[in-house]
Write an enzyme that holds these catalytic residues in place. Sequence first.
Site, PDB file in Angstrom:
ATOM      1  N   GLY B  23       0.659  -1.307  -0.070  1.00 20.97           N
ATOM      2  CA  GLY B  23       0.325   0.424   0.007  1.00 20.97           C
ATOM      3  C   GLY B  23       0.909   1.325   0.100  1.00 20.97           C
ATOM      4  O   GLY B  23       2.474   1.551   0.532  1.00 20.97           O
ATOM      5  N   CYS B 135      -4.290  10.777  10.299  1.00 20.15           N
ATOM      6  CA  CYS B 135      -3.206  11.680   9.776  1.00 20.15           C
ATOM      7  C   CYS B 135      -3.648  13.005   9.922  1.00 20.15           C
ATOM      8  O   CYS B 135      -2.514  13.948  10.433  1.00 20.15           O
ATOM      9  CB  CYS B 135      -3.048  11.080   8.064  1.00 20.15           C
ATOM     10  SG  CYS B 135      -4.910  11.316   7.212  1.00 20.15           S
ATOM     11  N   GLN B 162      -7.563  17.551   2.484  1.00 22.96           N
ATOM     12  CA  GLN B 162      -6.992  16.401   2.485  1.00 22.96           C
ATOM     13  C   GLN B 162      -6.650  15.951   1.029  1.00 22.96           C
ATOM     14  O   GLN B 162      -7.677  16.085   0.437  1.00 22.96           O
ATOM     15  CB  GLN B 162      -7.493  15.500   3.573  1.00 22.96           C
ATOM     16  CG  GLN B 162      -8.100  15.254   4.921  1.00 22.96           C
ATOM     17  CD  GLN B 162      -8.877  14.901   6.270  1.00 22.96           C
ATOM     18  OE1 GLN B 162      -9.422  15.548   6.306  1.00 22.96           O
ATOM     19  NE2 GLN B 162      -8.561  13.086   5.681  1.00 22.96           N
ATOM     20  N   SER B 165      -3.664  10.815  -0.819  1.00 23.30           N
ATOM     21  CA  SER B 165      -2.979   9.470  -0.408  1.00 23.30           C
ATOM     22  C   SER B 165      -3.671   9.568   1.179  1.00 23.30           C
ATOM     23  O   SER B 165      -3.989   8.149   0.987  1.00 23.30           O
ATOM     24  CB  SER B 165      -1.555  10.163   0.012  1.00 23.30           C
ATOM     25  OG  SER B 165      -2.348  11.305   0.432  1.00 23.30           O
ATOM     26  N   LYS B 220     -13.163  10.663  14.257  1.00 27.20           N
ATOM     27  CA  LYS B 220     -11.993  10.221  14.634  1.00 27.20           C
ATOM     28  C   LYS B 220     -10.714  11.430  14.968  1.00 27.20           C
ATOM     29  O   LYS B 220     -10.288  11.029  16.929  1.00 27.20           O
ATOM     30  CB  LYS B 220     -11.149   9.678  14.162  1.00 27.20           C
ATOM     31  CG  LYS B 220     -11.507   7.771  13.249  1.00 27.20           C
ATOM     32  CD  LYS B 220     -10.163   7.713  12.037  1.00 27.20           C
ATOM     33  CE  LYS B 220     -11.662   6.774  11.556  1.00 27.20           C
ATOM     34  NZ  LYS B 220     -10.732   6.197   9.425  1.00 27.20           N
ATOM     35  N   HIS B 249      -1.660  16.768   3.209  1.00 29.95           N
ATOM     36  CA  HIS B 249      -3.032  17.480   3.957  1.00 29.95           C
ATOM     37  C   HIS B 249      -2.673  18.925   4.797  1.00 29.95           C
ATOM     38  O   HIS B 249      -1.555  19.410   5.628  1.00 29.95           O
ATOM     39  CB  HIS B 249      -3.318  16.528   6.057  1.00 29.95           C
ATOM     40  CG  HIS B 249      -3.767  14.950   5.063  1.00 29.95           C
ATOM     41  ND1 HIS B 249      -4.091  14.393   3.690  1.00 29.95           N
ATOM     42  CD2 HIS B 249      -4.285  14.155   6.137  1.00 29.95           C
ATOM     43  CE1 HIS B 249      -4.970  14.060   3.751  1.00 29.95           C
ATOM     44  NE2 HIS B 249      -4.979  13.218   5.536  1.00 29.95           N
TER      45      HIS B 249
END
Lengths: 342, 342
Positions: B23, B135, B162, B165, B220, B249
Amino acid sequence: MLQSTRPQAAQKAANVAIVGATGAVGVELVGCLERRGFPVASLRLLASERSAGRRLGEHVVEAVSIDAFDGVDLAFFSAGASVSRTYAPVAAANGALVVDNSSAFRMDPAIPLVVPEVNGEALPAGPGIVANPNCVTAVSLMALGPLRALGAITRVIGATYQAASGAGAAAMEELTAATAAHLAGEPFTPKVLPHPYAFNLFSHNAAVDPDTGYNGEEEKVMAEHRKILGQPDLRISFTCIRVPVLRAHSMALTVEFDRPVSPEAAREILQAAPGVRVVDDRAENRFPMPLEASGEEDVLVGRIRSDLSDPEGRTLALFLSGDQLLRGAALNAVLIAERLWR
Amino acid sequence: MLQSTRPQAAQKAANVAIVGATGAVGVELVGCLERRGFPVASLRLLASERSAGRRLGEHVVEAVSIDAFDGVDLAFFSAGASVSRTYAPVAAANGALVVDNSSAFRMDPAIPLVVPEVNGEALPAGPGIVANPNCVTAVSLMALGPLRALGAITRVIGATYQAASGAGAAAMEELTAATAAHLAGEPFTPKVLPHPYAFNLFSHNAAVDPDTGYNGEEEKVMAEHRKILGQPDLRISFTCIRVPVLRAHSMALTVEFDRPVSPEAAREILQAAPGVRVVDDRAENRFPMPLEASGEEDVLVGRIRSDLSDPEGRTLALFLSGDQLLRGAALNAVLIAERLWR
């Protein structure tokens, strides 16, 4: 669609001039007048010496001069602040209704600054200059204006996602060309904007106040909100960012009121507000997007929710997208003209 | 560069496994370990059955299984929450130090969630699972962590920009392909993300809570800020937006403190903070940009100013850009491993 503000069919037709007719906003002004059926008797397209002689459809562009406004009833200016400062007073002195899209007169206490749906009552009864707000201001206020029905707005925090069109047609072309070069692995030197634009974003390129750290775009947006809302002491802060999008501005707004407010009541008010389309489908994850706002007269409003960082429930969070060239410039100017010419 | 946290040359070398090695984050994990000189005795690249047999440099990718962690000292997981839930406890039971980049264990009260520069003291002394944050959380906290030297943080409002990725390598390819199709005037049907991505932006595609209107990404980010800062009642709100940028980001942050704070003091603190590079040139209009943050270990911080919407001077406004795959994932994980393996 703003059916209620459309002019009547039987209305007297106006002799119209557009200064800056070859720019991105100028082209949209012509389109808006046609699409909305504004009663135009004659249309004079004016621009700099450089563009004079160019044909736009059936019209030949003329160079702007002090004699260009003879017989003009209604003049739109969208050629930058210095052209407006020179020629808008000339047009107004000739008896024209002037709608100025530049920043030249926006903060002049003697000049009304108007989003028709928000402070249409500020429009004058006779000839003179009316200022059209900055594009971020115009889009933001389409949501903030009607939300005042919930209570007084006490604080606004905004972060913008601004399209290339705000810097003109050349910036839109630069975004496209820079992106094509990037995909081809070729070098590209930006000429219109100061930073690489392909798959990048950057703080708005207006000059930054060395003391406050706010840039000129943010200062305009904050001052214009205060003037149009009639709240000279409104607590407001914006962060203005250019993103690689072609022609619609988006923004995340945090809006505090003087009392607890419910997102359900906000949604109802916005659903009934002219010039607003609520796009707020939590189940389908459909919210305002600039691509969907492009070419639309309505400002899209969504992500309407109670801001969880305010335990008192006085704060709403929103996300908006609005066409920068239409609501942010040409459409707002034509809506002003429709009310002035009635 | 974070010289001070680099491991010593004389250190014992580790048998390392990377789950999700094919990944976008997996590839960066391999690169980070090499670039930072992490003492690797052996490297086992693990992925789904589908990727088994694929070669990555000198390594052949193996399928992950319960036997794959025999003899592994250090295991990185970056293959999604369900793979982590299944195999991370197996690796930990085998005595490995586990750094999990998924959301599986982040909010488990028994599992430390760590940005080493911010709450490194939460790292365990022995084997077990440590969670790597989302992230956005990791990038934001690189600025918020050190700013606690100014006073206690009482409120955070964030709007994000954002990169593709964050949705993986396939989303980065989709952004590139969609943009190429758009420029060629060809139709393109998105498969990885739910909305058109070329010259567009949209609210993060995580599921939206039907009651609060916040999406899973925002939930989150808010919960992880509270856990890492050790402030379970922190007032915080984020609006998470995907923009057409490839791998860094950005975010506009409004940060309120329990006392008046000066932007000059904030700038000094950030200039001295490891893992942060202040990019805040008002005269030259140079501020953080995702293109400049891409491939950089440091988080870029700028637009540092006193928020004009707070007359009490307790609020700062900031703009950040940080590489999503490095600080937002692989680098933070390797920094955790460096401290665990010391």
